[in-house]
Design a protein around this motif. Structure first.
Motif, PDB file in Angstrom:
ATOM      1  N   VAL A 156       0.842  -1.195   0.000  1.00 11.38           N
ATOM      2  CA  VAL A 156       0.000   0.000   0.000  1.00 11.38           C
ATOM      3  C   VAL A 156       0.882   1.251   0.000  1.00 11.38           C
ATOM      4  CG1 VAL A 156      -1.851   1.226   1.169  1.00 11.38           C
ATOM      5  CG2 VAL A 156      -1.714  -1.269   1.328  1.00 11.38           C
ATOM      6  N   LEU A 157       0.646   2.106  -0.968  1.00 12.23           N
ATOM      7  CA  LEU A 157       1.368   3.376  -1.054  1.00 12.23           C
ATOM      8  C   LEU A 157       0.553   4.451  -0.350  1.00 12.23           C
ATOM      9  CD1 LEU A 157       3.860   4.829  -2.253  1.00 12.23           C
ATOM     10  CD2 LEU A 157       2.459   5.338  -4.275  1.00 12.23           C
ATOM     11  N   ALA A 158       1.178   5.135   0.610  1.00 11.49           N
ATOM     12  CA  ALA A 158       0.468   6.139   1.401  1.00 11.49           C
ATOM     13  C   ALA A 158       1.319   7.383   1.553  1.00 11.49           C
ATOM     14  CB  ALA A 158       0.107   5.583   2.778  1.00 11.49           C
ATOM     15  N   ARG A 159       0.638   8.505   1.777  1.00  8.20           N
ATOM     16  CA  ARG A 159       1.330   9.776   1.959  1.00  8.20           C
ATOM     17  C   ARG A 159       1.593  10.002   3.442  1.00  8.20           C
ATOM     18  NH1 ARG A 159       2.826  13.441  -1.325  1.00  8.20           N
ATOM     19  NH2 ARG A 159       1.695  12.419  -3.039  1.00  8.20           N
ATOM     20  N   THR A 160       2.855  10.207   3.761  1.00  3.54           N
ATOM     21  CA  THR A 160       3.266  10.490   5.133  1.00  3.54           C
ATOM     22  C   THR A 160       3.734  11.939   5.216  1.00  3.54           C
ATOM     23  OG1 THR A 160       5.288   9.279   4.496  1.00  3.54           O
ATOM     24  CG2 THR A 160       3.768   8.168   5.964  1.00  3.54           C
ATOM     25  N   ASP A 161       4.359  12.315   6.327  1.00  3.67           N
ATOM     26  CA  ASP A 161       4.654  13.718   6.598  1.00  3.67           C
ATOM     27  C   ASP A 161       5.480  14.387   5.507  1.00  3.67           C
ATOM     28  OD1 ASP A 161       3.273  13.568   8.966  1.00  3.67           O
ATOM     29  OD2 ASP A 161       5.041  13.057  10.154  1.00  3.67           O
ATOM     30  N   LEU A 164       6.149   9.866   0.429  1.00  3.48           N
ATOM     31  CA  LEU A 164       5.340   8.659   0.266  1.00  3.48           C
ATOM     32  C   LEU A 164       6.040   7.475   0.934  1.00  3.48           C
ATOM     33  CD1 LEU A 164       4.371   9.156  -3.482  1.00  3.48           C
ATOM     34  CD2 LEU A 164       2.811   9.320  -1.534  1.00  3.48           C
ATOM     35  N   THR A 165       5.234   6.609   1.542  1.00  2.07           N
ATOM     36  CA  THR A 165       5.758   5.441   2.242  1.00  2.07           C
ATOM     37  C   THR A 165       5.013   4.204   1.761  1.00  2.07           C
ATOM     38  OG1 THR A 165       6.292   6.779   4.200  1.00  2.07           O
ATOM     39  CG2 THR A 165       6.142   4.387   4.511  1.00  2.07           C
ATOM     40  N   LEU A 166       5.739   3.108   1.603  1.00  2.11           N
ATOM     41  CA  LEU A 166       5.148   1.853   1.150  1.00  2.11           C
ATOM     42  C   LEU A 166       4.989   0.914   2.345  1.00  2.11           C
ATOM     43  CD1 LEU A 166       4.226   0.443  -1.496  1.00  2.11           C
ATOM     44  CD2 LEU A 166       6.502  -0.600  -1.606  1.00  2.11           C
ATOM     45  N   PHE A 167       3.778   0.406   2.518  1.00  2.00           N
ATOM     46  CA  PHE A 167       3.472  -0.498   3.618  1.00  2.00           C
ATOM     47  C   PHE A 167       3.187  -1.895   3.079  1.00  2.00           C
ATOM     48  CE2 PHE A 167       2.475   3.688   5.216  1.00  2.00           C
ATOM     49  CZ  PHE A 167       2.883   3.659   6.541  1.00  2.00           C
ATOM     50  N   ASP A 168       3.622  -2.904   3.804  1.00  2.00           N
ATOM     51  CA  ASP A 168       3.347  -4.312   3.505  1.00  2.00           C
ATOM     52  C   ASP A 168       2.476  -4.832   4.640  1.00  2.00           C
ATOM     53  OD1 ASP A 168       3.303  -7.031   3.131  1.00  2.00           O
ATOM     54  OD2 ASP A 168       5.474  -7.295   3.043  1.00  2.00           O
ATOM     55  N   GLN A 207      12.093   2.654   3.747  1.00  2.00           N
ATOM     56  CA  GLN A 207      12.187   3.756   4.678  1.00  2.00           C
ATOM     57  C   GLN A 207      10.932   4.621   4.649  1.00  2.00           C
ATOM     58  OE1 GLN A 207      14.842   4.147   6.770  1.00  2.00           O
ATOM     59  NE2 GLN A 207      15.652   2.235   5.888  1.00  2.00           N
ATOM     60  N   VAL A 208      10.586   5.193   5.788  1.00  2.00           N
ATOM     61  CA  VAL A 208       9.483   6.150   5.835  1.00  2.00           C
ATOM     62  C   VAL A 208       9.822   7.330   4.933  1.00  2.00           C
ATOM     63  CG1 VAL A 208       8.175   7.713   7.315  1.00  2.00           C
ATOM     64  CG2 VAL A 208       8.831   5.447   8.171  1.00  2.00           C
ATOM     65  N   ASP A 209       8.852   7.752   4.147  1.00  2.00           N
ATOM     66  CA  ASP A 209       8.998   8.846   3.177  1.00  2.00           C
ATOM     67  C   ASP A 209       9.914   8.475   2.006  1.00  2.00           C
ATOM     68  OD1 ASP A 209       7.380  10.531   4.765  1.00  2.00           O
ATOM     69  OD2 ASP A 209       9.121  11.175   5.929  1.00  2.00           O
ATOM     70  N   GLY A 210      10.300   7.217   1.917  1.00  2.00           N
ATOM     71  CA  GLY A 210      11.202   6.802   0.837  1.00  2.00           C
ATOM     72  C   GLY A 210      10.648   5.670  -0.008  1.00  2.00           C
ATOM     73  N   LEU A 215       9.570   1.168  -4.672  1.00  2.00           N
ATOM     74  CA  LEU A 215       8.448   0.992  -5.587  1.00  2.00           C
ATOM     75  C   LEU A 215       8.842   1.108  -7.050  1.00  2.00           C
ATOM     76  CD1 LEU A 215       5.410   0.542  -5.839  1.00  2.00           C
ATOM     77  CD2 LEU A 215       5.099   3.014  -5.670  1.00  2.00           C
ATOM     78  N   VAL A 216       9.724   2.028  -7.400  1.00  2.00           N
ATOM     79  CA  VAL A 216      10.068   2.235  -8.817  1.00  2.00           C
ATOM     80  C   VAL A 216      10.651   0.973  -9.450  1.00  2.00           C
ATOM     81  CG1 VAL A 216      11.587   3.478 -10.398  1.00  2.00           C
ATOM     82  CG2 VAL A 216      10.243   4.744  -8.710  1.00  2.00           C
TER      83      VAL A 216
END
Length: 360
Positions: A156-161, A164-168, A207-210, A215-216
């Motif tokens: 899941v791609l989400a917007r953080t502070d 963007l951060t990717l969550f599993d 990484q958070v925000d990374g 993803l790329v």
């Protein structure tokens, strides 16, 4: 050799007729077929050997995807064995290694939840991951999540502070609501709502925000494999069209003897060959220099989209009125080509990438 072996298996275990039967039964995926693929090592084609995979590389993954496209085989190969495996390989920790081993063993499937609008645009994601103590709370929605109706886990791609951060995360976590939908090609996609879904730091992939560093590469791998599947689809459609040209008679002669149809078939064959070369090039660059693969991958996806569209349109035309009936398989190829054209970026998206990377 890999293509020949894959074709022999798929012709027997997953021909187009099986897709027809699945559609008629309302079935969108085939767990038994996926287990057979896993036993042959296909699920681990991009998984390192130390995690139980074959680690054959992207060129080999594209060969398998191409043969699946030729017979319209239904499996979570792209979303799990290609996209998720590539994403997990970017992260060198024990959790990622365990997940890769589960993919190779066929015991875990993934779906990629990145898009929210009508078109592919990951960087425009607005699903929010709000910091709560040492974790996050995910709120928002994703659409066109291929295999999202049955996958075990979601990327899941989400917007953080600050980015963007990717969550599993597990697909059955509290707060996740999946609305499975059957697409025009008979396969599974889903709209997924996240209602305050709790996630911890351990759920962050990379990484958070990374997110984009993870993803790329995964998106490029998926786009190349999808291009290979569409090239295989075009070859499959071309093959059954040529057979029809040989069998169908008009005015006492096979219609394949008519010069106008010969010209159209020859043109389609040339387009298929050029696209096949683009697919091979994309796989080679992904294996040898993945950081430089953007141009090759987008070129392959754009060409494959265009070639698949030409193949199914010409197939319908050269089948005549029969091409519009459900009794012939060409309609299945046309529907799959339409879905494949939109997933992970359509022709316009990838043509734009090619233009930018070439300085236009």
């Amino acid at each position: 050799m890999l293509a020949d072996a894959a074709r022999g298996f798929l012709d027997e275990a997953a021909p187009v007729g099986k897709l027809r039967a699945m559609r008629d039964a309302g079935q969108t995926h085939d767990p038994d077929l996926w287990q057979q693929m896993a036993r042959m090592g296909w699920a681990g084609v991009l998984v390192p050997e130390e995690a139980g995979g074959a680690d054959m590389g992207h060129a080999a993954a594209n060969v398998l995807a191409g043969e699946m496209g030729r017979s319209l085989s239904v499996s979570p190969f792209l979303s799990t064995a290609v996209i998720a495996a590539t994403a997990l390989r970017q992260v060198a920790d024990e959790r990622a290694k365990t997940a890769l081993a589960s993919i190779a063993g066929g015991t875990r499937t993934y779906a990629l939840a990145v898009d929210e609008g009508a078109k592919h645009d990951p960087e425009a994601s607005q699903l929010r991951a709000e910091r709560v103590g040492n974790g996050f709370r995910l709120t928002g929605g994703k659409r066109f999540v291929i295999d999202g109706g049955f996958a075990d886990r979601l990327l899941v791609l989400a917007r953080t502070d600050a980015g963007l951060t990717l969550f599993d995360i597990p697909a059955d976590r509290a707060g996740i609501a999946r609305s499975a939908q059957r697409m025009i090609d008979g396969r599974d996609a889903a709209q997924i709502a996240f209602h305050g879904v709790e996630a911890t730091g351990d759920d962050v992939l990379g990484q958070v925000d990374g997110a984009m560093s993870v993803l790329v590469p995964a998106l490029r791998a998926g786009q190349a494999a999808l291009a290979a599947e569409m090239a295989g689809l075009a070859a499959g459609a071309f093959g059954i069209t040529v057979e029809y040209l040989k069998e169908r008679k008009q005015f006492g002669a096979p219609i394949g003897s008519f010069q106008a149809l010969q010209h159209r078939a020859a043109h389609l064959w040339c387009e298929c060959e050029v696209t096949a070369s683009a697919i091979l090039h994309a796989g080679r660059v992904l294996d040898e220099s993945p950081g430089d693969a953007g141009l090759a991958v987008s070129l392959a996806k754009a060409r494959a989209t265009q070639t698949a569209q030409l193949a199914v349109q010409e197939g319908v035309q050269m089948h005549g009125g029969n091409g519009m009936t459900d009794a012939f398989d060409m309609g299945f190829y046309m529907k799959r080509a339409r879905v494949g054209a939109e997933w992970l970026g359509d022709y316009g998206y990838h043509a734009g990438v090619v233009a930018r990377l070439r300085g236009f």
